[in-house]
Enzyme design. Sequence first.
Site, PDB file in Angstrom:
ATOM      1  N   TYR A 128       0.846  -1.194   0.000  1.00  0.00           N
ATOM      2  CA  TYR A 128       0.000   0.000   0.000  1.00  0.00           C
ATOM      3  C   TYR A 128       0.879   1.241   0.000  1.00  0.00           C
ATOM      4  O   TYR A 128       2.042   1.200   0.398  1.00  0.00           O
ATOM      5  CB  TYR A 128      -0.904  -0.012   1.243  1.00  0.00           C
ATOM      6  N   SER A 136     -17.638  -4.711  -7.474  1.00  0.00           N
ATOM      7  CA  SER A 136     -16.893  -4.353  -6.263  1.00  0.00           C
ATOM      8  C   SER A 136     -17.851  -3.666  -5.301  1.00  0.00           C
ATOM      9  O   SER A 136     -18.935  -3.227  -5.693  1.00  0.00           O
ATOM     10  CB  SER A 136     -15.752  -3.399  -6.617  1.00  0.00           C
ATOM     11  N   ARG A 168     -17.612 -14.875 -15.884  1.00  0.00           N
ATOM     12  CA  ARG A 168     -17.574 -16.001 -14.944  1.00  0.00           C
ATOM     13  C   ARG A 168     -18.525 -17.072 -15.443  1.00  0.00           C
ATOM     14  O   ARG A 168     -19.192 -16.885 -16.453  1.00  0.00           O
ATOM     15  CB  ARG A 168     -17.933 -15.537 -13.536  1.00  0.00           C
ATOM     16  N   LYS A 203     -18.552  -9.346   1.479  1.00  0.00           N
ATOM     17  CA  LYS A 203     -17.558  -8.593   2.244  1.00  0.00           C
ATOM     18  C   LYS A 203     -17.338  -9.307   3.581  1.00  0.00           C
ATOM     19  O   LYS A 203     -18.297  -9.737   4.226  1.00  0.00           O
ATOM     20  CB  LYS A 203     -18.137  -7.191   2.452  1.00  0.00           C
TER      21      LYS A 203
END
Lengths: 360, 360
Positions: B64, B171, B195, B349
């Site tokens: 990061y 996302s 997919r 999530k």
Amino acid sequence: MCQLSNVCKRSSYQVIINDFGKPNEVLEGVYVEVPNKLSSNQILLKVLMSPINPSDINMIEGTYHIKPSLPAVAGNEGVGEILEVGGAVQDHQVGERVIYSVADRSQCQLGAGTWRQFSIVNETNIIKVPSNISLIGAATLAVNPCTAYRMLKDFVKLKTDDVIIQNGSNSAVGQYIIQLCKYWGIKTINIIRGRQEDEKEQLVGHLQNLGADIILTEEDRKKGALKDILKSLPEKPKLALNCVGGDSSAHLVNSLRQKGVIVTYGGMSKRPVMIPTGAAIFKQITAHGYWNTEWMKDYKNSPERMEMITELCDYLDKGIIKTPKAELFYIKDFKTAVSESLKEFKTSKKVLVMDETLKC
Amino acid sequence: MCQLSNVCKRSSYQVIINDFGKPNEVLEGVYVEVPNKLSSNQILLKVLMSPINPSDINMIEGTYHIKPSLPAVAGNEGVGEILEVGGAVQDHQVGERVIYSVADRSQCQLGAGTWRQFSIVNETNIIKVPSNISLIGAATLAVNPCTAYRMLKDFVKLKTDDVIIQNGSNSAVGQYIIQLCKYWGIKTINIIRGRQEDEKEQLVGHLQNLGADIILTEEDRKKGALKDILKSLPEKPKLALNCVGGDSSAHLVNSLRQKGVIVTYGGMSKRPVMIPTGAAIFKQITAHGYWNTEWMKDYKNSPERMEMITELCDYLDKGIIKTPKAELFYIKDFKTAVSESLKEFKTSKKVLVMDETLKC
């Protein structure tokens, strides 16, 4: 409507694009008669000089963003002298020297290019320039120096000792960037393409004479030379000017400081502008494109434009900026001129001269 | 200074980063004692939930942009309840529910992450949220919904029936973009990764339920589906939101209208943002990056931020936006949670729960 004073019809040699394709296969030199009537707001110009710019070539090839209706006269900027003015023209006089560029005309007149001996233009589409600046300087004023000027003025606020970085630094625009920065006290890092040692030495000397602070080749950059240069600076560049794209643009971006800006005005590598994702997000880099044609359309007859032209003419007159080395070709030799302009490593700008007596 | 009312020292379980590397090799769960004194502007929080965001993983891996001093507590946003307040605290009270994120703290406190049971924070670093919104909604409010909100507000002026285009639309941020646009009357073109057929059908159904107008896969895009979609629109997109990069970003750019804007907030393909040179110059496309951490630092305690949080809490409360599907893990099971969050095709999530009783 008014009658041209010269009753004999004038004949004008002009270079027309018959089809999009390889320039010397699709260009043709022809004589046309110049209409002998001007409408009230028109002006008859004796064209003096017009350069061969990369965008002219792209337009002929049909790869430019704008395609004129064919057949069209080639060329997009030039300098001329006023021979006649229409009855309602008040702001211009016979004998004045003016510059004009195709961006000033409406889309449907795009074909009305500048590679011709005489041209009838609307009075609002020309700008008077002082006669003390060189003809080459005037003929090439509307595109390259304006591009350099606007890119340095419009995207970030540059102050004395700020640093900018550019690639393709030997391009006509690149050379104006160096000179304007030198005069304005802005430091330049200039990347050029690698070439044979003696040629490189000559080019480096030339750019240093123009005022370039740091010069390195794309090969030096790939070997990490840019990192060392950046380390030696008190602050990283605020602005990057890109006419190459691909890896070269990514390196420009990586050299920028936080919230720096990259402006693209060309793509010589034929690769897209590349912005490393980390730089986009964490360094908050902004990328813009600059298109002179669009700027001129948006700012036609604006105070900003007049101020810029006046300033650039003054710089030319005082030798603060010099036009890149130019090679003159009589318009009838346009095929040779175009061939020369297509060579990969050019050392001079090719300029068409409409009157053979002006060539020397 | 004031004494904590509970004289017995509290013990807090927390997940620390010992070294940068593979998350489950460098993370460690440890107990620490919570200091039993608050300085006058400090607040003691019982942390309730904290999500595992991609940027948390990058921070642990050391990839990061910001690296905390080690050892550091992991995690960058969460929701908590105020247990104690320092003597000078006036704007917060015991029992309040608050969100906090690491971007609110100074660089040197970056290690003071949110994957822990108790936390002592400065009063200016928390924001009160209504207790009627879900804990998951509050725990994940500071990063993803704010990123979606700001990208839709800060770069172009969008009005009803304008079109935006995004990639990585599944996302967490992408899902908020869809929902906010739906509510604001903005049309969305949403690109997702290809997919397996049944999985794709399920995902398309889910995004349609959220309000997505047009959904296509990257493979459809490569086959030219985007061109047909764009032809069917009265106007091309004004804004593109990019979390993929590479070819996908170039296609987003090409789909934009004149003077359109692309904003990058992620780079899942690990390829740079690519802007075709022609689009940069002739379409005058501008590219920006959005970094939520930077925005929060720049707008800390600003009216803009409070307005956004209030608005988003209201949307959450009314069901106008829904949090992406979440899977809860007790903090002591952080290794399982982290492993799950690293899977390529995630359907939910992962959120850490600090008190086992809150898990269901």
